[in-house]
Design a protein around this motif. Structure first.
Motif, PDB file in Angstrom:
ATOM      1  N   ARG A 328     -18.481  11.460 -12.556  1.00 10.36           N
ATOM      2  CA  ARG A 328     -19.130  12.285 -13.872  1.00 10.36           C
ATOM      3  C   ARG A 328     -19.207  14.061 -13.942  1.00 10.36           C
ATOM      4  NH1 ARG A 328     -18.557   7.515 -15.561  1.00 10.36           N
ATOM      5  NH2 ARG A 328     -19.151   6.773 -16.736  1.00 10.36           N
ATOM      6  N   PHE A 329     -19.243  14.485 -14.790  1.00  9.61           N
ATOM      7  CA  PHE A 329     -19.321  15.865 -14.428  1.00  9.61           C
ATOM      8  C   PHE A 329     -20.854  16.226 -14.569  1.00  9.61           C
ATOM      9  CE2 PHE A 329     -14.747  16.029 -15.629  1.00  9.61           C
ATOM     10  CZ  PHE A 329     -14.519  17.296 -14.401  1.00  9.61           C
ATOM     11  N   ALA A 330     -21.458  17.025 -14.038  1.00 10.20           N
ATOM     12  CA  ALA A 330     -22.875  17.929 -14.047  1.00 10.20           C
ATOM     13  C   ALA A 330     -22.478  18.932 -14.684  1.00 10.20           C
ATOM     14  CB  ALA A 330     -22.812  18.343 -12.658  1.00 10.20           C
ATOM     15  N   ASP A 331     -21.538  20.002 -14.681  1.00  9.92           N
ATOM     16  CA  ASP A 331     -20.807  20.785 -15.760  1.00  9.92           C
ATOM     17  C   ASP A 331     -19.018  21.005 -15.661  1.00  9.92           C
ATOM     18  OD1 ASP A 331     -20.428  22.601 -13.775  1.00  9.92           O
ATOM     19  OD2 ASP A 331     -22.676  23.254 -13.121  1.00  9.92           O
ATOM     20  N   SER A 332     -18.474  22.059 -16.190  1.00 11.41           N
ATOM     21  CA  SER A 332     -17.180  21.718 -16.124  1.00 11.41           C
ATOM     22  C   SER A 332     -16.664  22.113 -14.794  1.00 11.41           C
ATOM     23  CB  SER A 332     -16.760  22.987 -17.360  1.00 11.41           C
ATOM     24  OG  SER A 332     -17.766  24.596 -16.872  1.00 11.41           O
ATOM     25  N   LYS A 333     -17.284  22.893 -13.811  1.00  7.17           N
ATOM     26  CA  LYS A 333     -17.316  22.997 -12.216  1.00  7.17           C
ATOM     27  C   LYS A 333     -17.414  22.474 -11.840  1.00  7.17           C
ATOM     28  CE  LYS A 333     -14.626  26.416 -13.907  1.00  7.17           C
ATOM     29  NZ  LYS A 333     -12.399  26.703 -13.701  1.00  7.17           N
ATOM     30  N   THR A 334     -18.403  20.640 -11.935  1.00  6.75           N
ATOM     31  CA  THR A 334     -18.665  19.978 -10.956  1.00  6.75           C
ATOM     32  C   THR A 334     -18.820  18.948 -11.442  1.00  6.75           C
ATOM     33  OG1 THR A 334     -20.612  22.081 -10.299  1.00  6.75           O
ATOM     34  CG2 THR A 334     -20.861  20.136  -9.813  1.00  6.75           C
ATOM     35  N   ILE A 335     -17.810  18.147 -10.283  1.00  4.67           N
ATOM     36  CA  ILE A 335     -17.470  16.320 -10.132  1.00  4.67           C
ATOM     37  C   ILE A 335     -18.646  16.067  -9.494  1.00  4.67           C
ATOM     38  CG2 ILE A 335     -16.118  15.085 -10.458  1.00  4.67           C
ATOM     39  CD1 ILE A 335     -14.318  17.026 -10.554  1.00  4.67           C
ATOM     40  N   ILE A 336     -19.707  15.097  -9.556  1.00  8.38           N
ATOM     41  CA  ILE A 336     -19.907  13.949  -9.213  1.00  8.38           C
ATOM     42  C   ILE A 336     -18.869  12.721  -9.101  1.00  8.38           C
ATOM     43  CG2 ILE A 336     -22.143  12.929  -8.839  1.00  8.38           C
ATOM     44  CD1 ILE A 336     -22.068  15.832  -8.926  1.00  8.38           C
ATOM     45  N   ALA A 337     -19.031  12.460  -8.007  1.00  7.02           N
ATOM     46  CA  ALA A 337     -17.961  10.776  -7.511  1.00  7.02           C
ATOM     47  C   ALA A 337     -18.688   9.973  -6.637  1.00  7.02           C
ATOM     48  CB  ALA A 337     -16.892  11.758  -7.229  1.00  7.02           C
ATOM     49  N   ALA A 338     -18.481   9.000  -7.107  1.00  8.35           N
ATOM     50  CA  ALA A 338     -19.788   7.824  -6.388  1.00  8.35           C
ATOM     51  C   ALA A 338     -18.978   6.792  -6.097  1.00  8.35           C
ATOM     52  CB  ALA A 338     -20.636   7.733  -7.085  1.00  8.35           C
ATOM     53  N   GLY A 339     -19.186   6.000  -5.247  1.00  9.39           N
ATOM     54  CA  GLY A 339     -17.710   5.007  -4.188  1.00  9.39           C
ATOM     55  C   GLY A 339     -18.094   4.143  -3.262  1.00  9.39           C
ATOM     56  N   GLN A 340     -17.326   4.077  -2.322  1.00 10.49           N
ATOM     57  CA  GLN A 340     -17.542   2.761  -1.191  1.00 10.49           C
ATOM     58  C   GLN A 340     -18.838   3.259  -0.599  1.00 10.49           C
ATOM     59  OE1 GLN A 340     -17.154  -0.088  -1.546  1.00 10.49           O
ATOM     60  NE2 GLN A 340     -18.478  -0.905  -0.112  1.00 10.49           N
TER      61      GLN A 340
END
Length: 349
Positions: A328-340
């Motif tokens: 998901r994007f926190a803003d146009s220049k910041t991606i938050i990614a999750a997984g294992q």
């Protein structure tokens, strides 16, 4: 926090293409990555709430990580001895909602201060399996799941998530044999205003579309690979009411990078394959970059994180991490990614 820097030169790696009289250009050249959470958990559900990223995952775990250096929060929602596998999350201004995949289904309402957790919906049955959830405004929300009868399971609320009702099949389109949905990244249902899109997968992979908050539905076919239990659309996103993108593929052929990316410019009525034999194979999540005019997207899956600046025609890998399920994007220049076992942040520069 550990930081790793990935460099790529947009001009060198991407030739600016002209498609439908539009000149496309990459909006960033490097990515830096730091770790926000590292613990034993599988996460497929993220929601950005200001300077917090809420998550829900395996073994009943949920919580938030701070995006501004503050304290993190974690909790466990258990029912008797059951630790649910949470795969979907949604939010209003005051509360977060999580629902698990599998049976029994437990839908919890959690106050954003973390002080109150309330079970607001339960469902049993061998076929019960919820996949994704969204709120369209402060009062109205929707959760979708696999069929338990002749239609997809659709829950709705009109009171801010305090109570939920399951729509009867006579108000929903019938599914085909072997058609269901995937709880891959909390992105099977998309809402924009009164409009709703639900994507299915399996032996049949289609798009269910409503202009009036689910009162009436149209169903549209797609050219994505389908026909087997683990094929079809696993994730979709809409930039606006017209432009959308969907990914997935064949979960049993993870490297297959054809038949796994489709795009629409008419609100999901018609779709076409794009990026054939390029980029990633099976993918579990796709998201538009905010403010990109529908040109730029990021995907996650076992091939790594991939980026396109030309609406899916060409792709470049921006992270080798094969264990990320959702973004998901926190803003146009910041991606938050999750997984294992992790949540990470990617800064685009």
């Amino acid at each position: 926090m550990k930081k790793v820097l990935f460099l790529f030169t947009a001009v060198a790696l991407f030739s600016c293409k002209k498609q439908d009289n539009v000149n496309f250009k990459a909006s960033f050249e490097t990515t830096s990555i730091d770790t926000l959470l590292n613990e034993e958990i599988s996460i497929r559900a993220l929601a950005i709430d200001g300077d917090k990223a809420w998550y829900a995952g395996s073994n009943g775990k949920y919580g938030w990580v701070s995006l501004s250096g503050g304290k993190n929060f974690n909790g466990v929602a258990a029912h008797d001895t059951i630790l649910p596998e949470f795969r979907a999350i949604a939010q209003t201004a005051d509360d977060v909602f999580i629902i698990n995949a599998g049976t029994p289904a437990f839908l919890y309402k959690i106050s954003k201060d973390g002080k109150r957790t309330k079970l607001v919906y339960t469902e049993t049955g061998d076929k019960t399996f919820y996949d994704s959830m969204q709120f369209r405004n402060a009062k109205e929300g929707i959760a979708i799941g696999d069929p338990t009868g002749e239609c997809l399971s659709v829950l709705t609320t009109t009171d801010g998530g305090e109570t939920w009702k399951k729509m009867p099949c006579n108000q929903l389109p019938r599914v085909s044999e072997g058609e269901a949905a995937f709880a891959a990244s909390n992105s099977n249902v998309i809402v924009k205003g009164d409009k709703t899109w639900i994507v299915s997968g399996g032996k049949k992979s289609r798009v269910f579309y409503s202009v009036d908050k689910g009162q009436h539905w149209d169903v549209h076919t797609t050219p994505i690979i389908q026909g087997k239990e683990m094929t079809g659309i696993f994730s979709a996103d809409f930039y606006d009411e017209k432009n959308g993108f969907a990914v997935g593929g064949d979960y049993e052929q993870l490297a297959k990078n054809s038949g796994n990316k489709i795009v629409t410019d008419d609100g999901g009525k018609s779709w076409k394959l794009t990026g054939e034999n390029t980029g990633f194979g099976y993918a579990s999540c796709v998201q538009y970059i905010p403010g990109s005019n529908g040109n730029e997207l990021i995907t996650a899956g076992p091939s790594g994180l991939y980026y396109t600046f030309d609406r899916g025609v060409s792709w470049k890998k921006i992270s080798e991490d094969k264990n990320l399920h959702t973004i998901r994007f926190a803003d146009s220049k910041t991606i938050i990614a999750a997984g294992q076992n992790k949540i990470i942040r990617l800064r685009l520069k």
